[in-house]
Design a protein around this motif. Structure first.
Motif, PDB file in Angstrom:
ATOM      1  N   CYS A  42       0.827  -1.216   0.000  1.00  0.00           N
ATOM      2  CA  CYS A  42       0.000   0.000   0.000  1.00  0.00           C
ATOM      3  C   CYS A  42       0.858   1.262   0.000  1.00  0.00           C
ATOM      4  O   CYS A  42       0.434   2.310  -0.506  1.00  0.00           O
ATOM      5  CB  CYS A  42      -0.929   0.013   1.208  1.00  0.00           C
ATOM      6  SG  CYS A  42      -2.203  -1.260   1.167  1.00  0.00           S
ATOM      7  N   LEU A  43       2.069   1.154   0.568  1.00  0.00           N
ATOM      8  CA  LEU A  43       2.984   2.308   0.615  1.00  0.00           C
ATOM      9  C   LEU A  43       3.942   2.327  -0.580  1.00  0.00           C
ATOM     10  O   LEU A  43       4.830   3.179  -0.640  1.00  0.00           O
ATOM     11  CB  LEU A  43       3.793   2.264   1.912  1.00  0.00           C
ATOM     12  CG  LEU A  43       3.001   2.487   3.206  1.00  0.00           C
ATOM     13  CD1 LEU A  43       3.860   2.179   4.424  1.00  0.00           C
ATOM     14  CD2 LEU A  43       2.486   3.926   3.271  1.00  0.00           C
ATOM     15  N   GLY A  44       3.777   1.388  -1.510  1.00  0.00           N
ATOM     16  CA  GLY A  44       4.651   1.347  -2.684  1.00  0.00           C
ATOM     17  C   GLY A  44       6.012   0.744  -2.421  1.00  0.00           C
ATOM     18  O   GLY A  44       6.958   0.960  -3.184  1.00  0.00           O
ATOM     19  N   ILE A  45       6.146  -0.017  -1.324  1.00  0.00           N
ATOM     20  CA  ILE A  45       7.417  -0.666  -0.978  1.00  0.00           C
ATOM     21  C   ILE A  45       7.435  -2.073  -1.566  1.00  0.00           C
ATOM     22  O   ILE A  45       6.436  -2.788  -1.527  1.00  0.00           O
ATOM     23  CB  ILE A  45       7.592  -0.731   0.557  1.00  0.00           C
ATOM     24  CG1 ILE A  45       7.623   0.684   1.134  1.00  0.00           C
ATOM     25  CG2 ILE A  45       8.866  -1.474   0.930  1.00  0.00           C
ATOM     26  CD1 ILE A  45       7.592   0.724   2.655  1.00  0.00           C
ATOM     27  N   HIS A  46       8.572  -2.474  -2.098  1.00  0.00           N
ATOM     28  CA  HIS A  46       8.690  -3.803  -2.709  1.00  0.00           C
ATOM     29  C   HIS A  46       8.660  -4.896  -1.640  1.00  0.00           C
ATOM     30  O   HIS A  46       9.084  -4.682  -0.500  1.00  0.00           O
ATOM     31  CB  HIS A  46       9.979  -3.901  -3.514  1.00  0.00           C
ATOM     32  CG  HIS A  46       9.997  -3.010  -4.717  1.00  0.00           C
ATOM     33  ND1 HIS A  46       9.323  -3.314  -5.869  1.00  0.00           N
ATOM     34  CD2 HIS A  46      10.603  -1.820  -4.926  1.00  0.00           C
ATOM     35  CE1 HIS A  46       9.517  -2.357  -6.768  1.00  0.00           C
ATOM     36  NE2 HIS A  46      10.287  -1.433  -6.213  1.00  0.00           N
ATOM     37  N   THR A  47       8.165  -6.067  -2.035  1.00  0.00           N
ATOM     38  CA  THR A  47       7.997  -7.159  -1.072  1.00  0.00           C
ATOM     39  C   THR A  47       8.555  -8.474  -1.614  1.00  0.00           C
ATOM     40  O   THR A  47       8.532  -8.743  -2.815  1.00  0.00           O
ATOM     41  CB  THR A  47       6.512  -7.364  -0.717  1.00  0.00           C
ATOM     42  OG1 THR A  47       5.756  -7.533  -1.928  1.00  0.00           O
ATOM     43  CG2 THR A  47       5.964  -6.175   0.052  1.00  0.00           C
ATOM     44  N   VAL A  48       9.066  -9.290  -0.686  1.00  0.00           N
ATOM     45  CA  VAL A  48       9.574 -10.632  -0.978  1.00  0.00           C
ATOM     46  C   VAL A  48       8.993 -11.568   0.078  1.00  0.00           C
ATOM     47  O   VAL A  48       8.875 -11.201   1.249  1.00  0.00           O
ATOM     48  CB  VAL A  48      11.117 -10.680  -0.940  1.00  0.00           C
ATOM     49  CG1 VAL A  48      11.625 -12.111  -1.138  1.00  0.00           C
ATOM     50  CG2 VAL A  48      11.705  -9.761  -2.004  1.00  0.00           C
ATOM     51  N   PHE A  49       8.640 -12.778  -0.339  1.00  0.00           N
ATOM     52  CA  PHE A  49       8.073 -13.758   0.596  1.00  0.00           C
ATOM     53  C   PHE A  49       8.836 -15.070   0.478  1.00  0.00           C
ATOM     54  O   PHE A  49       9.147 -15.519  -0.628  1.00  0.00           O
ATOM     55  CB  PHE A  49       6.595 -13.998   0.284  1.00  0.00           C
ATOM     56  CG  PHE A  49       5.963 -15.072   1.136  1.00  0.00           C
ATOM     57  CD1 PHE A  49       5.684 -14.845   2.464  1.00  0.00           C
ATOM     58  CD2 PHE A  49       5.660 -16.313   0.599  1.00  0.00           C
ATOM     59  CE1 PHE A  49       5.106 -15.829   3.260  1.00  0.00           C
ATOM     60  CE2 PHE A  49       5.078 -17.307   1.374  1.00  0.00           C
ATOM     61  CZ  PHE A  49       4.801 -17.058   2.717  1.00  0.00           C
ATOM     62  N   THR A  50       9.151 -15.698   1.626  1.00  0.00           N
ATOM     63  CA  THR A  50       9.786 -17.013   1.645  1.00  0.00           C
ATOM     64  C   THR A  50       8.832 -18.027   2.251  1.00  0.00           C
ATOM     65  O   THR A  50       8.335 -17.820   3.362  1.00  0.00           O
ATOM     66  CB  THR A  50      11.101 -16.995   2.452  1.00  0.00           C
ATOM     67  OG1 THR A  50      12.042 -16.138   1.801  1.00  0.00           O
ATOM     68  CG2 THR A  50      11.697 -18.398   2.531  1.00  0.00           C
ATOM     69  N   ASP A  51       8.594 -19.106   1.513  1.00  0.00           N
ATOM     70  CA  ASP A  51       7.739 -20.198   1.994  1.00  0.00           C
ATOM     71  C   ASP A  51       8.630 -21.364   2.397  1.00  0.00           C
ATOM     72  O   ASP A  51       9.452 -21.824   1.611  1.00  0.00           O
ATOM     73  CB  ASP A  51       6.766 -20.616   0.890  1.00  0.00           C
ATOM     74  CG  ASP A  51       5.576 -21.389   1.436  1.00  0.00           C
ATOM     75  OD1 ASP A  51       5.515 -21.590   2.658  1.00  0.00           O
ATOM     76  OD2 ASP A  51       4.700 -21.771   0.634  1.00  0.00           O
ATOM     77  N   HIS A  52       8.459 -21.845   3.636  1.00  0.00           N
ATOM     78  CA  HIS A  52       9.337 -22.885   4.174  1.00  0.00           C
ATOM     79  C   HIS A  52       8.672 -24.248   4.264  1.00  0.00           C
ATOM     80  O   HIS A  52       9.335 -25.221   4.631  1.00  0.00           O
ATOM     81  CB  HIS A  52       9.810 -22.497   5.578  1.00  0.00           C
ATOM     82  CG  HIS A  52      10.681 -21.281   5.617  1.00  0.00           C
ATOM     83  ND1 HIS A  52      12.049 -21.330   5.436  1.00  0.00           N
ATOM     84  CD2 HIS A  52      10.388 -19.976   5.806  1.00  0.00           C
ATOM     85  CE1 HIS A  52      12.555 -20.121   5.522  1.00  0.00           C
ATOM     86  NE2 HIS A  52      11.570 -19.276   5.753  1.00  0.00           N
ATOM     87  N   SER A  53       7.390 -24.346   3.983  1.00  0.00           N
ATOM     88  CA  SER A  53       6.660 -25.578   4.268  1.00  0.00           C
ATOM     89  C   SER A  53       5.877 -26.066   3.058  1.00  0.00           C
ATOM     90  O   SER A  53       5.586 -25.293   2.131  1.00  0.00           O
ATOM     91  CB  SER A  53       5.695 -25.369   5.442  1.00  0.00           C
ATOM     92  OG  SER A  53       6.378 -24.943   6.596  1.00  0.00           O
ATOM     93  N   LEU A  54       5.532 -27.365   3.111  1.00  0.00           N
ATOM     94  CA  LEU A  54       4.655 -27.965   2.108  1.00  0.00           C
ATOM     95  C   LEU A  54       3.279 -28.168   2.713  1.00  0.00           C
ATOM     96  O   LEU A  54       3.150 -28.512   3.880  1.00  0.00           O
ATOM     97  CB  LEU A  54       5.198 -29.320   1.653  1.00  0.00           C
ATOM     98  CG  LEU A  54       6.486 -29.339   0.845  1.00  0.00           C
ATOM     99  CD1 LEU A  54       6.865 -30.777   0.520  1.00  0.00           C
ATOM    100  CD2 LEU A  54       6.347 -28.541  -0.440  1.00  0.00           C
ATOM    101  N   PHE A  55       2.239 -27.971   1.907  1.00  0.00           N
ATOM    102  CA  PHE A  55       0.879 -28.204   2.362  1.00  0.00           C
ATOM    103  C   PHE A  55       0.120 -28.973   1.290  1.00  0.00           C
ATOM    104  O   PHE A  55       0.436 -28.885   0.098  1.00  0.00           O
ATOM    105  CB  PHE A  55       0.158 -26.877   2.645  1.00  0.00           C
ATOM    106  CG  PHE A  55       0.751 -26.098   3.783  1.00  0.00           C
ATOM    107  CD1 PHE A  55       0.358 -26.353   5.088  1.00  0.00           C
ATOM    108  CD2 PHE A  55       1.725 -25.140   3.557  1.00  0.00           C
ATOM    109  CE1 PHE A  55       0.910 -25.646   6.139  1.00  0.00           C
ATOM    110  CE2 PHE A  55       2.288 -24.433   4.602  1.00  0.00           C
ATOM    111  CZ  PHE A  55       1.872 -24.680   5.903  1.00  0.00           C
ATOM    112  N   GLY A  56      -0.891 -29.694   1.735  1.00  0.00           N
ATOM    113  CA  GLY A  56      -1.721 -30.449   0.796  1.00  0.00           C
ATOM    114  C   GLY A  56      -2.730 -29.552   0.104  1.00  0.00           C
ATOM    115  O   GLY A  56      -2.709 -28.333   0.220  1.00  0.00           O
TER     116      GLY A  56
END
Length: 315
Positions: A42-56
């Motif tokens: 919303c503030l125009g800041i770049h984002t990165v996400f790390t996913d560590h898990s597996l799900f069904g």
């Protein structure tokens, strides 16, 4: 997500006062991660996400996570990181992401903290180390059948179990039923600085996870010189060389057979030495490499053109 309106002021204050350029969130179930990335967008800041898990894809919690959290939250994320290629495929399918914006960067460990102890490794009897949360997802129920089966077929093998959780009770009951107190030791939860000291007491590390995106514990165990016996699930087959690990389906009988096979190979000298394992692991899974690869992802996120709201919701 109920706290989103209440955290707007604080996130905005932190992001602006600290001149934040990238917000990096971790874990599909972290409300803080999703809130911070939403406010950053919303503030125009770049984002990165790390996913560590597996799900069904079928159970209620997985559907809720995939639909409400991932698909609606990650639609705004510039770049995504997964810890294995299996994890990447899982995240792309669950969150409906563009695969070109999902990078694979494995976990890492500090190798100097996991030196093998050759003197202890040469001692008898053969000891199997199990180190995990004692919960269903980690396959702790399988131990109730594996341990008495292996003990009945091998006269001296011992087990050491580190960890705690709701599945500790069935394991304790199994020890009582088969009178295995002298051959199955329960040490409870361990602080991380004590992990190496426990690992070097063993010869083989047993991982019974039913789902796993990467499994850092098998990297730590292999670096300490232990042979790995593990379930063939998720990203586990990607983690170690073939001669470091014996894989089996997540079933009690198959894991018992795999463990007995590894014990026989160890007794007959067919497994590689602990020092050779450590030396071969040393160049792998290093934090400087992780930092360099993460930096590339950050630059990619900054160079991405932020999409408009209409463009994002067309995905």
């Amino acid at each position: 997500m109920a706290s989103i309106p209440g955290t707007i002021y604080w996130y905005r204050k932190i992001f602006l006062s600290e001149q934040v350029q990238i917000v990096h969130g971790h874990s599909s179930f972290s409300a803080m991660a999703h809130e911070s990335m939403l406010h950053a967008w919303c503030l125009g800041i770049h984002t990165v996400f790390t996913d560590h898990s597996l799900f069904g894809f079928a159970d209620a919690s997985a559907i809720l996570t995939s639909k409400l959290l991932l698909q609606y939250s990650l639609i705004n994320v510039d770049q995504t990181i997964c810890v294995s290629y299996t994890s990447k495929e899982n995240t792309v399918l669950r969150a409906k992401l563009n695969p070109q914006k999902v990078s694979v960067i494995p976990n890492a460990i500090v190798k100097c903290m996991f030196q093998p102890d050759l003197e202890k490794f040469s001692q008898k009897p053969i000891t199997v180390i199990i180190m995990s949360r004692l919960v269903y997802r980690k396959g702790s129920d399988l131990l109730v059948n594996i341990i008495p089966e292996v003990c009945s077929r091998h006269p001296t093998v011992r087990f050491v179990i580190a960890g705690d959780g709701p599945k500790r009770i069935p394991i304790e009951e199994m020890r009582e039923k088969y009178k295995l107190h002298s051959r199955c030791e329960m040490v409870g939860m361990l602080p991380h600085n004590k992990v190496r000291d426990l690992l070097v007491r063993g010869h083989i590390f047993l991982n019974t996870s039913l789902t796993e995106a990467f499994c850092t514990s098998i990297v730590e165990a292999a670096t300490c010189g232990l042979h790995i016996v593990s379930t063939k699930v998720g990203g586990v087959p990607e983690v170690l060389p073939d001669d470091f690990i014996t894989l089996a389906e997540p079933e009690s009988y198959q894991l018992s057979e795999a463990l007995l096979q590894a014990i026989h190979q160890l007794e007959t000298g067919k497994l590689i030495s602990p020092q050779e394992r450590h030396d071969r692991m040393s160049p792998m899974y290093q934090w400087p490499s992780v930092a360099e690869r993460t930096e590339v992802v950050y630059y990619s996120a900054i160079n991405d053109r932020p999409g408009t709201i209409k463009e994002r919701f067309k995905k």
